[in-house]
Design an enzyme around this catalytic site. Sequence first.
Site, PDB file in Angstrom:
ATOM      1  N   PRO A  88      12.580 -23.344  16.217  1.00  7.39           N
ATOM      2  CA  PRO A  88      11.617 -22.330  17.035  1.00  7.39           C
ATOM      3  C   PRO A  88      13.009 -21.829  18.527  1.00  7.39           C
ATOM      4  O   PRO A  88      12.891 -20.829  19.082  1.00  7.39           O
ATOM      5  CB  PRO A  88      10.558 -22.960  18.358  1.00  7.39           C
ATOM      6  CG  PRO A  88      10.667 -24.506  18.370  1.00  7.39           C
ATOM      7  CD  PRO A  88      11.874 -24.622  17.033  1.00  7.39           C
ATOM      8  N   GLU A 115      11.851 -33.712  18.876  1.00  2.00           N
ATOM      9  CA  GLU A 115      12.323 -32.957  19.734  1.00  2.00           C
ATOM     10  C   GLU A 115      13.353 -32.319  19.139  1.00  2.00           C
ATOM     11  O   GLU A 115      14.130 -30.725  20.236  1.00  2.00           O
ATOM     12  CB  GLU A 115      12.672 -33.807  20.828  1.00  2.00           C
ATOM     13  CG  GLU A 115      11.828 -35.052  21.555  1.00  2.00           C
ATOM     14  CD  GLU A 115      10.613 -33.925  21.894  1.00  2.00           C
ATOM     15  OE1 GLU A 115      10.156 -32.648  22.847  1.00  2.00           O
ATOM     16  OE2 GLU A 115       8.915 -34.482  21.397  1.00  2.00           O
ATOM     17  N   ARG A 153       9.951 -13.324  -2.735  1.00  2.00           N
ATOM     18  CA  ARG A 153       9.509 -11.886  -4.042  1.00  2.00           C
ATOM     19  C   ARG A 153      10.330 -10.771  -3.504  1.00  2.00           C
ATOM     20  O   ARG A 153      10.430  -9.736  -4.072  1.00  2.00           O
ATOM     21  CB  ARG A 153       7.966 -11.647  -3.112  1.00  2.00           C
ATOM     22  CG  ARG A 153       8.214 -11.932  -1.333  1.00  2.00           C
ATOM     23  CD  ARG A 153       6.950 -12.251  -0.911  1.00  2.00           C
ATOM     24  NE  ARG A 153       5.429 -10.688  -1.800  1.00  2.00           N
ATOM     25  CZ  ARG A 153       6.006  -9.674  -1.534  1.00  2.00           C
ATOM     26  NH1 ARG A 153       6.957  -9.313  -0.467  1.00  2.00           N
ATOM     27  NH2 ARG A 153       5.112  -8.645  -1.789  1.00  2.00           N
ATOM     28  N   ASP A 168       5.747  -2.663   0.165  1.00  6.06           N
ATOM     29  CA  ASP A 168       5.068  -3.663   1.517  1.00  6.06           C
ATOM     30  C   ASP A 168       4.923  -3.000   3.209  1.00  6.06           C
ATOM     31  O   ASP A 168       5.941  -2.672   3.348  1.00  6.06           O
ATOM     32  CB  ASP A 168       6.006  -5.032   1.441  1.00  6.06           C
ATOM     33  CG  ASP A 168       5.963  -5.423   0.469  1.00  6.06           C
ATOM     34  OD1 ASP A 168       4.773  -5.655  -0.332  1.00  6.06           O
ATOM     35  OD2 ASP A 168       6.754  -6.778   0.219  1.00  6.06           O
TER      36      ASP A 168
HETATM   37  N1  ADE Z   1       9.946 -26.013  14.473  1.00  8.81           N
HETATM   38  C1  ADE Z   1       8.873 -25.577  14.993  1.00  8.81           C
HETATM   39  N2  ADE Z   1       8.219 -24.731  15.438  1.00  8.81           N
HETATM   40  C2  ADE Z   1       8.998 -23.657  14.959  1.00  8.81           C
HETATM   41  C3  ADE Z   1       8.700 -21.984  14.461  1.00  8.81           C
HETATM   42  N3  ADE Z   1       8.673 -21.714  15.271  1.00  8.81           N
HETATM   43  N4  ADE Z   1      10.171 -21.851  13.730  1.00  8.81           N
HETATM   44  C4  ADE Z   1      11.090 -22.150  13.013  1.00  8.81           C
HETATM   45  N5  ADE Z   1      11.111 -23.935  13.061  1.00  8.81           N
HETATM   46  C5  ADE Z   1      10.770 -24.469  13.755  1.00  8.81           C
END
Ligand code: ADE
Length: 248
Positions: A88, A115, A153, A168
């Site tokens: 994230p 984590e 794709r 797309d």
């Molecule tokens: N791992 C946990 N959440 C994630 C996300 N939003 N994007 C990529 N990998 C992740």
Amino acid sequence: MRFDVFTLFPGLIEPYINESILERARMRGLLEVHVHDIRAYATDRHHVTDEPPYGGGGGMVMKCEPVFNAVESVLGAPPACPVILLTPQGRVFTQQVAMELSQYPHLALLCGRYEGVDERVREHLVTDEISIGDYVLTGGELPALILMDAITRLIPGALGDPDGAIDDSHASGLLEYPHYTRPAEFRGWKVPEVLLSGNHAEIARWRRRQALLRTLQRRPDLLEKAPLSEEDRKFLEQLRKSPDESGA
Ligand code: ADE
């Protein structure tokens, strides 16, 4: 295109790539996916892949050794292809990023769990970090599948229709126009007349206008970056002034 996926849960990856368009792309020799179980590269007796963080604070952190061993055993040291960590904290995945990554013949995808991974993996092994959006999942497996799907794709020949990816949503910078198929009337709801007319120029114009209208209504932020013609701009101007009389 070749993907090497490094994960603690190989069973999460296999079912998806064994179906539908990804499976077909593999059958056609356009796609190769190699899934590697990081646990198999832990050298201790119990195959430990995660430990509590130094400094405390709860949670578990993926250890350096199994991750480095896995990636370097398969791809060499240093790997010749990009090594992408799904996290994230990465740059946000968009159609633009999918297009950029589809230019590589080979990508390694490293799925984080717990984590996160030991920071030294980030610093000395990973070359790119990608997030699929501002929310936190339990691991990088779904994000890795999303990357592989969106990238595959775009490979010429992966979709049945050679122009499949051109219109797309997002590819042109706009959302896609609405689609209809048979029957021409369902429960009294009719397909727009122009689509039945056989007039390809009119159909193209209608679709372009629908794409502009839809983008204006749902994602006006996209219009700031989308490549627009003079005609597009005039149409949008007209829409903003009198939304109901635009003829879209
Ligand atoms: N791992 C946990 N959440 C994630 C996300 N939003 N994007 C990529 N990998 C992740």
